[in-house]
Scaffold this motif. Structure first.
Motif, PDB file in Angstrom:
ATOM      1  N   UNK A 372       0.838  -1.474  -0.037  1.00  0.00           N
ATOM      2  CA  UNK A 372       0.091   0.019   0.003  1.00  0.00           C
ATOM      3  C   UNK A 372       0.949   1.185  -0.344  1.00  0.00           C
ATOM      4  N   UNK A 373       2.079   1.287   0.809  1.00  0.00           N
ATOM      5  CA  UNK A 373       2.844   2.429   0.984  1.00  0.00           C
ATOM      6  C   UNK A 373       3.664   2.481  -0.382  1.00  0.00           C
ATOM      7  N   UNK A 374       3.985   1.467  -1.238  1.00  0.00           N
ATOM      8  CA  UNK A 374       4.709   1.555  -2.362  1.00  0.00           C
ATOM      9  C   UNK A 374       3.765   2.117  -3.594  1.00  0.00           C
ATOM     10  N   UNK A 375       2.407   1.600  -3.423  1.00  0.00           N
ATOM     11  CA  UNK A 375       1.440   2.322  -4.635  1.00  0.00           C
ATOM     12  C   UNK A 375       1.330   3.744  -4.336  1.00  0.00           C
ATOM     13  N   UNK A 376       1.333   4.350  -2.797  1.00  0.00           N
ATOM     14  CA  UNK A 376       1.181   5.670  -2.632  1.00  0.00           C
ATOM     15  C   UNK A 376       2.556   6.395  -2.910  1.00  0.00           C
ATOM     16  N   UNK A 377       3.599   5.977  -2.729  1.00  0.00           N
ATOM     17  CA  UNK A 377       4.848   6.693  -3.183  1.00  0.00           C
ATOM     18  C   UNK A 377       5.101   6.654  -4.888  1.00  0.00           C
ATOM     19  N   UNK A 378       4.429   5.518  -5.452  1.00  0.00           N
ATOM     20  CA  UNK A 378       4.467   5.830  -6.868  1.00  0.00           C
ATOM     21  C   UNK A 378       3.388   6.980  -7.501  1.00  0.00           C
ATOM     22  N   UNK A 379       2.322   7.137  -6.678  1.00  0.00           N
ATOM     23  CA  UNK A 379       1.511   8.015  -6.974  1.00  0.00           C
ATOM     24  C   UNK A 379       2.043   9.428  -6.761  1.00  0.00           C
ATOM     25  N   UNK A 380       2.647   9.551  -5.413  1.00  0.00           N
ATOM     26  CA  UNK A 380       3.370  10.914  -5.115  1.00  0.00           C
ATOM     27  C   UNK A 380       4.463  11.227  -6.237  1.00  0.00           C
ATOM     28  N   UNK A 382       4.526  10.899  -9.246  1.00  0.00           N
ATOM     29  CA  UNK A 382       4.271  11.311 -10.759  1.00  0.00           C
ATOM     30  C   UNK A 382       4.993  12.473 -11.376  1.00  0.00           C
ATOM     31  N   UNK A 383       4.985  13.576 -10.293  1.00  0.00           N
ATOM     32  CA  UNK A 383       5.816  14.613 -10.850  1.00  0.00           C
ATOM     33  C   UNK A 383       7.285  14.548 -10.948  1.00  0.00           C
ATOM     34  N   UNK A 384       7.679  13.777  -9.947  1.00  0.00           N
ATOM     35  CA  UNK A 384       9.040  13.297  -9.987  1.00  0.00           C
ATOM     36  C   UNK A 384       9.547  12.504 -11.357  1.00  0.00           C
ATOM     37  N   UNK A 385       8.775  11.603 -11.667  1.00  0.00           N
ATOM     38  CA  UNK A 385       9.091  10.947 -13.113  1.00  0.00           C
ATOM     39  C   UNK A 385       9.284  11.741 -14.152  1.00  0.00           C
ATOM     40  N   UNK A 386       8.266  12.704 -14.226  1.00  0.00           N
ATOM     41  CA  UNK A 386       8.320  13.628 -15.457  1.00  0.00           C
ATOM     42  C   UNK A 386       9.402  14.457 -15.356  1.00  0.00           C
ATOM     43  N   UNK A 389      12.864  12.710 -16.169  1.00  0.00           N
ATOM     44  CA  UNK A 389      13.312  12.743 -17.592  1.00  0.00           C
ATOM     45  C   UNK A 389      13.498  14.015 -18.193  1.00  0.00           C
ATOM     46  N   UNK A 390      13.029  15.163 -17.913  1.00  0.00           N
ATOM     47  CA  UNK A 390      13.493  16.544 -18.305  1.00  0.00           C
ATOM     48  C   UNK A 390      14.801  16.919 -17.911  1.00  0.00           C
ATOM     49  N   UNK A 391      14.835  16.484 -16.697  1.00  0.00           N
ATOM     50  CA  UNK A 391      16.194  17.322 -16.402  1.00  0.00           C
ATOM     51  C   UNK A 391      17.440  16.449 -17.030  1.00  0.00           C
ATOM     52  N   UNK A 392      17.334  15.154 -16.924  1.00  0.00           N
ATOM     53  CA  UNK A 392      18.550  14.403 -17.685  1.00  0.00           C
ATOM     54  C   UNK A 392      18.783  14.845 -19.176  1.00  0.00           C
ATOM     55  N   UNK A 393      17.452  15.010 -19.684  1.00  0.00           N
ATOM     56  CA  UNK A 393      17.527  15.454 -21.195  1.00  0.00           C
ATOM     57  C   UNK A 393      18.294  16.805 -21.499  1.00  0.00           C
ATOM     58  N   UNK A 439       7.863  13.531  -1.483  1.00  0.00           N
ATOM     59  CA  UNK A 439       7.702  14.996  -2.016  1.00  0.00           C
ATOM     60  C   UNK A 439       9.000  16.017  -2.199  1.00  0.00           C
ATOM     61  N   UNK A 440       9.904  15.823  -1.205  1.00  0.00           N
ATOM     62  CA  UNK A 440      11.108  16.278  -1.174  1.00  0.00           C
ATOM     63  C   UNK A 440      12.187  16.033  -2.420  1.00  0.00           C
ATOM     64  N   UNK A 441      12.021  14.816  -2.637  1.00  0.00           N
ATOM     65  CA  UNK A 441      12.619  14.406  -3.974  1.00  0.00           C
ATOM     66  C   UNK A 441      12.250  15.089  -5.185  1.00  0.00           C
ATOM     67  N   UNK A 442      10.652  14.997  -5.145  1.00  0.00           N
ATOM     68  CA  UNK A 442      10.060  15.672  -6.224  1.00  0.00           C
ATOM     69  C   UNK A 442      10.296  17.043  -6.430  1.00  0.00           C
ATOM     70  N   UNK A 443      10.394  17.860  -5.340  1.00  0.00           N
ATOM     71  CA  UNK A 443      10.493  19.393  -5.346  1.00  0.00           C
ATOM     72  C   UNK A 443      12.041  19.568  -5.672  1.00  0.00           C
ATOM     73  N   UNK A 444      12.993  18.917  -5.321  1.00  0.00           N
ATOM     74  CA  UNK A 444      14.448  19.047  -5.660  1.00  0.00           C
ATOM     75  C   UNK A 444      14.696  18.727  -7.097  1.00  0.00           C
TER      76      UNK A 444
END
Length: 465
Positions: A372-380, A382-386, A389-393, A439-444
Motif C-alpha cells: 500500500x505504501x509503495x503504491x502511494x509513493x508511486x502516486x506521489x 508522478x511529478x518526480x518521474x516527469x 526525465x526532463x532534467x537528464x535530457x 515530496x522532497x525528492x520531487x521538489x528538488x
C-alpha cells in the motif's frame, strides 16, 4: 566554458524548409540515436537483475550484500562514467565540424583518462568491507559484499573504455553496435554468473567473488567487441582511432577533464541524494525503506529511456555546435526535451493506473502495508518521474554545448538545499514520514529541471542574439 561564443549567428542556415518538416526531421534523427542508446541502458539493467536473481538463490543475506556492494561500487564507477561522458560532446562537435583528427583524439584522451583514473577508482571497492563496517553494517554481510567487490573492481576499466567507445560511435550517428554488443552480453553474463557462482560444468565454485568476476569478464568482452567494431567496421575504421594511440593530446585532455569533472560531481550529488533518502526511510521504518526501494527501482527503469534521449541530445546539439548551425542547436535541444517529457508523461500515467499491480508484483498480496505504501509513493512520484526525465535530457543538451559547470551549481542547490532539506523537514518536522521524503525528492528534481531548462533557453537565445 561553453561553445556559444564560438558560433557566428550569421552562419546560421536560413530555413528553406517549413519548420514543421525541420522538427519532424530532427525528431526522426533523435529517435535513431535515442532508441539504441535507451535499449542499451535497459540491457545494463537486465544484466544487473540477472545477477541478483542468481545471487538470490544463495539467501537474503547474499542479496543484501550484493546491494551494499553495488552502493560502494557505483560511487567509484559514477565518477569515471561522468568523465567518460565528455567524450561524446567533444567527438560530436568535431564530427559536425568535419574534423576527424579531433574526433579520434577525443576518443583517445577518453581512453587515457580512464587508464589514469582506474587505480584511484578501484581503491574504494577494495576497501568496501571497512567502509560498510564503519557505516554500521553487519560483519558477515560486509564480508560477503567485499568478496563480490573483489570480483567487480577489476571490471571498472573495460567498462569505462566501453562507455568512451559508445560516446564516439554515437557521435558519428552509429550507436547500433553498442546495442548489439550489449544484447549479446546479457545471456553471456547470465551464463558466466551461473558457472562461477555455483561452480557448474567443471568451473570452480567461487560464490560472490565469482559473480563479480563474471561481470568483469563480460565487461572485458564488451570492450573487445567495441574495439573490433571501431577498428574494423564501417564507418568507424576510416577514422583510424587507434593509430598512434600512445600519443596524448594534453590540451584536449584538459578540456575533457574540465567538461567531465563537473558531470561526475553532479552524478555523485544525485546518487548521494537518493542514498540519503534511503537512510531517511530507514529512520522511519523498515516498511518505508522497502517501499522506497521498490518505487525507486521503477524510477530507475523508467529513467533509462530519457537517459538514452539525453545521450542523443548531447550528440545532436554537439554536432550542430560543430557545424555552427545555431537554429539546429536550439531545435535539437528542445525536440529532445519534448520527446523525453512526452514519454515520461505517458509512462507516469501507466504507473499511476497500475501502481497497485506493480506493488503486488514485487510484494505479493496488495493489501500488505508495504504494498500500500509503495503504491502511494508511486502516486506521489508522478511529478518526480516527469521532472527526472526532463532534467537528464536538458543536462545532456547542455553537455553538447560543453556547459557543465553551471549545471553542477544547479545540482547543489536543487538536490541538497531544496531536495534533501525539504525531504527531511516534511518527513520529520511535518510528520509526513515516507510521503514527505518523496515530496522532497520531487521538489528538488523539479527545481533542477526548471533551472536547466532556463539555462538552455538563455544559451540558445544568445546564439541568435
Amino acid at each position: 566554458m561553453t561553445c556559444i561564443d564560438k558560433i557566428d549567428p550569421a552562419a546560421s542556415r536560413a530555413a528553406v524548409v517549413p519548420s514543421r518538416k525541420l522538427l519532424t526531421a530532427e525528431l526522426a534523427e533523435t529517435l535513431k540515436l535515442a532508441v539504441p542508446l535507451a535499449l542499451t541502458q535497459l540491457g545494463q539493467i537486465a544484466m544487473m537483475t540477472t545477477d541478483l536473481a542468481f545471487i538470490g538463490r544463495l539467501g537474503s543475506e547474499n542479496v543484501a550484500a550484493a546491494a551494499l556492494a553495488h552502493t560502494v561500487y557505483f560511487v567509484s564507477f559514477t565518477i569515471g562514467m561522468g568523465m567518460m561522458s565528455a567524450v561524446s560532446p567533444l567527438a560530436a562537435q568535431a564530427f559536425g565540424a568535419r574534423n576527424p583528427r579531433v574526433m579520434r583524439r577525443a576518443l583517445r584522451v577518453g581512453l587515457w583518462a580512464a587508464f589514469f583514473m582506474v587505480l584511484p577508482l578501484m581503491a574504494l571497492p577494495f576497501q568496501g568491507e571497512r567502509i560498510l563496517l564503519a557505516l554500521g553494517q553487519s560483519p558477515a554481510t560486509a564480508h560477503l559484499a567485499q568478496q563480490y567487490l573483489f570480483g567487480l573492481a577489476w571490471g571498472i576499466l573495460p567498462a569505462l573504455w566501453f562507455i568512451a567507445l559508445r560516446g564516439f560511435m554515437s557521435a558519428v550517428n552509429r550507436p547500433e553496435p553498442v546495442l548489439w554488443i550489449t544484447l549479446a552480453a546479457i545471456p553471456a553474463n547470465a551464463l558466466m554468473v551461473y558457472l562461477l557462482l555455483y561452480g557448474k560444468w567443471g568451473m570452480p565454485e567461487l560464490g560472490m567473488f565469482g559473480a563479480g568476476l563474471a561481470t568483469t569478464i563480460v565487461n572485458l568482452a564488451t570492450f573487445v567487441g567495441g574495439v573490433w567494431f571501431a577498428a574494423r567496421r564501417r564507418p568507424f575504421r576510416k577514422y583510424h582511432v587507434f593509430s598512434r594511440a600512445w600519443r596524448i593530446d594534453w590540451p584536449l585532455m584538459g578540456k575533457l577533464v574540465a567538461i567531465g569533472a563537473p558531470i561526475s560531481i553532479a552524478f555523485l550529488l544525485e546518487y548521494g541524494l537518493f542514498g540519503a533518502a534511503g537512510l531517511l526511510m530507514g529512520l522511519i521504518s523498515t516498511t518505508a525503506l522497502a517501499a522506497h526501494q521498490i518505487a525507486l527501482q521503477i524510477a530507475a527503469i523508467l529513467f533509462m529511456v530519457p537517459f538514452g534521449v539525453s545521450m542523443a541530445a548531447t550528440v545532436r546539439v554537439g554536432q550542430a555546435v560543430g557545424r555552427r548551425d545555431t537554429e539546429a542547436v536550439q531545435r535539437a535541444g528542445f525536440v529532445a526535451v519534448a520527446l523525453a517529457g512526452v514519454f515520461m508523461s505517458v509512462m507516469t500515467l501507466a504507473v499511476i493506473l497500475g501502481r497497485f499491480e506493480i506493488a503486488a508484483l514485487f510484494l505479493g498480496e496488495a493489501s500488505d502495508a508495504t504494498a500500500q505504501l509503495t503504491a502511494a509513493l508511486l502516486l506521489i512520484g508522478a511529478t518526480f518521474f516527469i521532472a527526472d526525465g526532463v532534467q537528464t535530457t536538458t543536462a545532456g543538451a547542455l553537455r553538447g554545448m560543453n556547459d557543465t559547470q553551471v549545471p553542477l551549481l544547479f545540482a547543489v542547490i536543487s538536490y541538497w538545499l531544496v531536495g534533501f532539506a525539504s525531504a527531511s523537514a516534511l518527513a520529520f518536522w511535518a510528520k509526513l514520514d515516507a510521503a514527505g521524503v518523496w515530496i522532497g525528492l520531487s521538489l528538488g528534481t523539479a527545481v533542477y529541471a526548471t533551472l536547466l531548462i532556463l539555462r538552455f533557453r538563455l544559451l540558445a537565445r544568445r546564439l541568435v542574439g
